[in-house]
Design a protein around this motif. Sequence first.
Motif, PDB file in Angstrom:
ATOM      1  N   UNK A 253      37.498  42.367 115.607  1.00 53.41           N
ATOM      2  CA  UNK A 253      37.288  40.910 115.779  1.00 53.41           C
ATOM      3  C   UNK A 253      35.804  40.714 116.043  1.00 53.41           C
ATOM      4  N   UNK A 254      35.073  40.367 114.984  1.00 54.76           N
ATOM      5  CA  UNK A 254      33.616  40.242 115.046  1.00 54.76           C
ATOM      6  C   UNK A 254      33.230  38.796 114.744  1.00 54.76           C
ATOM      7  N   UNK A 255      32.312  38.208 115.549  1.00 54.69           N
ATOM      8  CA  UNK A 255      32.012  36.778 115.366  1.00 54.69           C
ATOM      9  C   UNK A 255      30.718  36.373 116.070  1.00 54.69           C
ATOM     10  N   UNK A 256      30.132  35.272 115.586  1.00 52.64           N
ATOM     11  CA  UNK A 256      29.047  34.576 116.292  1.00 52.64           C
ATOM     12  C   UNK A 256      29.722  33.382 116.968  1.00 52.64           C
ATOM     13  N   UNK A 257      29.774  33.330 118.308  1.00 51.98           N
ATOM     14  CA  UNK A 257      30.631  32.338 118.978  1.00 51.98           C
ATOM     15  C   UNK A 257      30.031  30.937 119.002  1.00 51.98           C
ATOM     16  N   UNK A 258      30.879  29.900 119.039  1.00 51.76           N
ATOM     17  CA  UNK A 258      30.371  28.548 119.288  1.00 51.76           C
ATOM     18  C   UNK A 258      29.848  28.494 120.725  1.00 51.76           C
ATOM     19  N   UNK A 259      28.935  27.587 120.986  1.00 54.37           N
ATOM     20  CA  UNK A 259      28.432  27.423 122.349  1.00 54.37           C
ATOM     21  C   UNK A 259      29.468  26.664 123.178  1.00 54.37           C
ATOM     22  N   UNK A 260      29.614  27.026 124.433  1.00 59.79           N
ATOM     23  CA  UNK A 260      30.558  26.312 125.306  1.00 59.79           C
ATOM     24  C   UNK A 260      31.985  26.801 125.123  1.00 59.79           C
ATOM     25  N   UNK A 261      32.936  25.880 125.272  1.00 61.25           N
ATOM     26  CA  UNK A 261      34.359  26.252 125.264  1.00 61.25           C
ATOM     27  C   UNK A 261      34.945  26.198 123.854  1.00 61.25           C
ATOM     28  N   UNK A 262      35.792  27.173 123.546  1.00 60.23           N
ATOM     29  CA  UNK A 262      36.464  27.196 122.238  1.00 60.23           C
ATOM     30  C   UNK A 262      37.674  28.122 122.320  1.00 60.23           C
ATOM     31  N   UNK A 263      38.610  27.934 121.379  1.00 64.30           N
ATOM     32  CA  UNK A 263      39.747  28.861 121.281  1.00 64.30           C
ATOM     33  C   UNK A 263      39.435  29.854 120.179  1.00 64.30           C
ATOM     34  N   UNK A 264      39.278  31.115 120.563  1.00 62.80           N
ATOM     35  CA  UNK A 264      38.902  32.140 119.589  1.00 62.80           C
ATOM     36  C   UNK A 264      40.073  32.479 118.677  1.00 62.80           C
ATOM     37  N   UNK A 265      41.265  32.649 119.260  1.00 60.04           N
ATOM     38  CA  UNK A 265      42.419  33.040 118.442  1.00 60.04           C
ATOM     39  C   UNK A 265      43.717  32.676 119.153  1.00 60.04           C
ATOM     40  N   UNK A 266      44.792  32.587 118.373  1.00 61.05           N
ATOM     41  CA  UNK A 266      46.126  32.426 118.947  1.00 61.05           C
ATOM     42  C   UNK A 266      47.052  33.417 118.243  1.00 61.05           C
ATOM     43  N   UNK A 267      48.138  33.785 118.917  1.00 61.07           N
ATOM     44  CA  UNK A 267      49.050  34.778 118.346  1.00 61.07           C
ATOM     45  C   UNK A 267      50.448  34.557 118.908  1.00 61.07           C
ATOM     46  N   UNK A 268      51.416  35.214 118.296  1.00 64.73           N
ATOM     47  CA  UNK A 268      52.800  35.166 118.779  1.00 64.73           C
ATOM     48  C   UNK A 268      53.321  36.587 118.841  1.00 64.73           C
ATOM     49  N   UNK A 269      54.103  36.890 119.882  1.00 64.63           N
ATOM     50  CA  UNK A 269      54.732  38.207 119.994  1.00 64.63           C
ATOM     51  C   UNK A 269      56.232  37.977 120.069  1.00 64.63           C
ATOM     52  N   UNK A 270      56.922  38.422 119.029  1.00 60.40           N
ATOM     53  CA  UNK A 270      58.366  38.196 118.932  1.00 60.40           C
ATOM     54  C   UNK A 270      59.077  39.354 119.616  1.00 60.40           C
ATOM     55  N   UNK A 271      59.401  39.167 120.882  1.00 60.25           N
ATOM     56  CA  UNK A 271      59.986  40.265 121.651  1.00 60.25           C
ATOM     57  C   UNK A 271      61.006  39.717 122.641  1.00 60.25           C
ATOM     58  N   UNK A 272      61.884  40.596 123.115  1.00 64.20           N
ATOM     59  CA  UNK A 272      62.856  40.172 124.117  1.00 64.20           C
ATOM     60  C   UNK A 272      62.141  40.080 125.464  1.00 64.20           C
ATOM     61  N   UNK A 273      62.093  38.886 126.040  1.00 63.11           N
ATOM     62  CA  UNK A 273      61.401  38.672 127.307  1.00 63.11           C
ATOM     63  C   UNK A 273      62.429  38.485 128.417  1.00 63.11           C
ATOM     64  N   UNK A 274      62.282  39.259 129.477  1.00 68.82           N
ATOM     65  CA  UNK A 274      63.139  39.052 130.655  1.00 68.82           C
ATOM     66  C   UNK A 274      62.621  37.811 131.376  1.00 68.82           C
TER      67      UNK A 274
END
Length: 424
Positions: A253-274
């Motif tokens: 995951x390589x990047x030149x970031x925006x200044x200030x606040x930002x969401x870099x990435x989102x993901x989902x994990x399909x797993x059995x959660x207690x």
Amino acid sequence: MSASAIFVLDLKGKVLICRNYKGDVDMSEIDHFMPLLMQHEEEGLLCPVMSHGNVHFMWIKHSNLYLVATTNKNSNASLVYAFLYKLVEVFTEYFKELEEESIQDNFVVVYELLDELMDFGFPQTTDSKILQEYITQEGAKLEVAKSKVPTTVTNAVSWRSEGIKYKKNEVFIDVIESINVLVNANGSVMSSDIVGSIKLKTMLSGMPELRLGLNDRVLFGLTGRDKGKTVMMEDVKFHQCVRLSRFESDRTISFIPPDGESELMSYRINTHVKPLIWIESVIEKFSHSRVEIMVKAKGQFKKQSVANNVEVRVPVPSDADSPKFKTSTGNAKYVPEKNLVVWTIKSFPGGKEFLMRAHFGLPSVENEEAESKPPITVKFEIPYFTVSGIQVRYMKIIEKSGYQALPWVRYITQSGDYQLRTNV
């Protein structure tokens, strides 16, 4: 193909502001939108895309406004919806609250934004930080010398300006995971998954190159270092700053970031959660007299961790009255407009159990209509903890001036759609 025109309407369907981008759809077609919407609502067939003749309306509702895009082509609907939601985001950044009044008070700025956000029906500059460099709310005061478009718009790195300077160079990384759980009345988990996001607050000078390393199972498999706990991420979405070709080739995951606040990435994990906070409830209804509710909450997470601002929302019959409560911790209150008992616990340590009892009176004349049985819902936040076990292994910061920068990482787990069904 994308949108032909964008309209902002009030709740009665009156056009507050609009922008015609392509001129291939008659602007009077919008008059059919409200009657169509009401007809669909009456029939119980409300749909995000509606058609009148060969004109299609794609719409979203926000506060007391409808944002509508029209087209007569087979447009990319997901692109149009992403743009409409981005429109809401940009207007909210500018006006703090997006509602009818803020549109009417800022006509000039809204027109300027609509011009920059889309060109000939295709999204253009949609980053509010960049837009704020040259579209200000003091539009009338713009000097001729300052009305030049900033280089960021034409730059290869359109999300970051050049010449940014900080005395102290730091980057804050928040790994936030939301748990979605549905438990049936017998106590079996019917569905569960984890939705996560990695958010950045970047305070770095110049044009730094950042590399983020996670305990990603695919990466460990590629490099043959399958040691320790790894996570399998699905539905990964990145900010436009991430070099996708690099990620696809070696999972970096390589990047030149925006200044200030930002969401870099989102993901989902399909797993059995207690379920992290387990709820057992006994609801006894004595017709024509009373309802007795007993709720037991148990923290099923590590003893070292503490859940903050826990809210257990227990539904009660709509005709209940005279509430009485007894709790082993926290406080309970009746919210009659929502037919709920809200039990609030400020601090809930792992492994602990707490109890809440509630007593309600019922009227002597019973409501003949069968009431729905809404589930118990739970809200909470657990800092310094992730369910999936995702870890930031490293954050490398490379800048040509060679300054030293500090990365800070914080983990948070919170409730998403967290529901437990009841028998009564």
